[in-house]
Design an enzyme around this catalytic site. Structure first.
Site, mmCIF file in Angstrom:
data_model
loop_
_atom_site.group_PDB
_atom_site.id
_atom_site.type_symbol
_atom_site.label_atom_id
_atom_site.label_comp_id
_atom_site.label_asym_id
_atom_site.label_seq_id
_atom_site.Cartn_x
_atom_site.Cartn_y
_atom_site.Cartn_z
ATOM 1 N N LYS A 161 10.860 70.071 53.177
ATOM 2 C CA LYS A 161 9.997 71.214 53.440
ATOM 3 C C LYS A 161 9.283 70.879 54.744
ATOM 4 C CE LYS A 161 5.885 73.632 52.004
ATOM 5 N NZ LYS A 161 4.661 73.472 51.207
ATOM 6 N N GLY A 176 6.795 70.225 57.537
ATOM 7 C CA GLY A 176 5.356 70.037 57.478
ATOM 8 C C GLY A 176 4.881 69.201 56.308
ATOM 9 N N CYS A 177 5.758 68.836 55.388
ATOM 10 C CA CYS A 177 5.383 68.040 54.216
ATOM 11 C C CYS A 177 5.083 66.602 54.658
ATOM 12 C CB CYS A 177 6.499 68.061 53.177
ATOM 13 S SG CYS A 177 6.187 66.974 51.759
ATOM 14 N N VAL A 178 3.873 66.138 54.382
ATOM 15 C CA VAL A 178 3.449 64.801 54.780
ATOM 16 C C VAL A 178 4.271 63.728 54.065
ATOM 17 C CG1 VAL A 178 1.502 63.189 54.759
ATOM 18 C CG2 VAL A 178 1.126 65.589 55.340
ATOM 19 N N LYS A 219 7.585 63.376 55.631
ATOM 20 C CA LYS A 219 7.448 62.671 56.911
ATOM 21 C C LYS A 219 7.453 61.161 56.688
ATOM 22 C CE LYS A 219 4.485 62.397 60.965
ATOM 23 N NZ LYS A 219 3.286 62.899 61.642
#
Length: 140
Positions: A8, A10-12, A15
């Site tokens: 997804k 932008g999912c930290v 990342k």
């Protein structure tokens, strides 16, 4: 090794997961899980023998609200829900060569493709925003 990583954007947590794969020397091709044209057959390649309740992202808004309860769903119902709302799909979906998985199981990933001995700080599964956030922020 070349790794295709469905996330997804932008999912930290995603990342952090990608950073770990890159630190292990893998070339990571990130793809938007929500924009991918999924089919039942394609998703099943990632789920393998997992029971349907393990196919779901427990941090998805529809699950947190109680609208969807993945426990006890049969294969057909679970798959129909995932295809209708990709936010429900447990992420990341990872493929490297012929190997595929859902979620970020360190032991399974290390055995299949190899990982560094030191994991990055922070959670590697679930939502890094915690229980107080009902929906992870989406980048503009």
């Amino acid at each position: 090794m070349d790794v295709r990583f469905y996330e997804k954007p932008g999912c930290v947590t995603n990342k952090r997961q990608k950073a770990l794969l890159i630190a292990a020397g893998h070339a990571v091709e990130a793809r938007d899980l929500l924009a991918e044209p999924w089919t039942a057959g394609r998703l099943m390649a990632f789920f393998g023998a997992l029971p349907p309740h393990q196919w779901f992202n427990r941090a998805a808004p529809a699950i947190k609200s109680g609208e969807v309860d993945p426990d006890g769903l049969d294969h057909a119902t679970a798959m129909a829900l995932l295809l209708a709302d990709p936010l429900l799909i447990r992420r990341p979906l990872i493929e490297a060569g012929d190997w595929r998985c859902t979620g970020f199981d360190l032991a399974a990933l290390d055995q299949a493709i190899g990982l560094p001995s030191v994991a990055p700080e922070g959670p590697l599964e679930g939502c890094a925003h915690g229980e107080s956030v009902r929906v992870c922020p989406t980048p503009a």
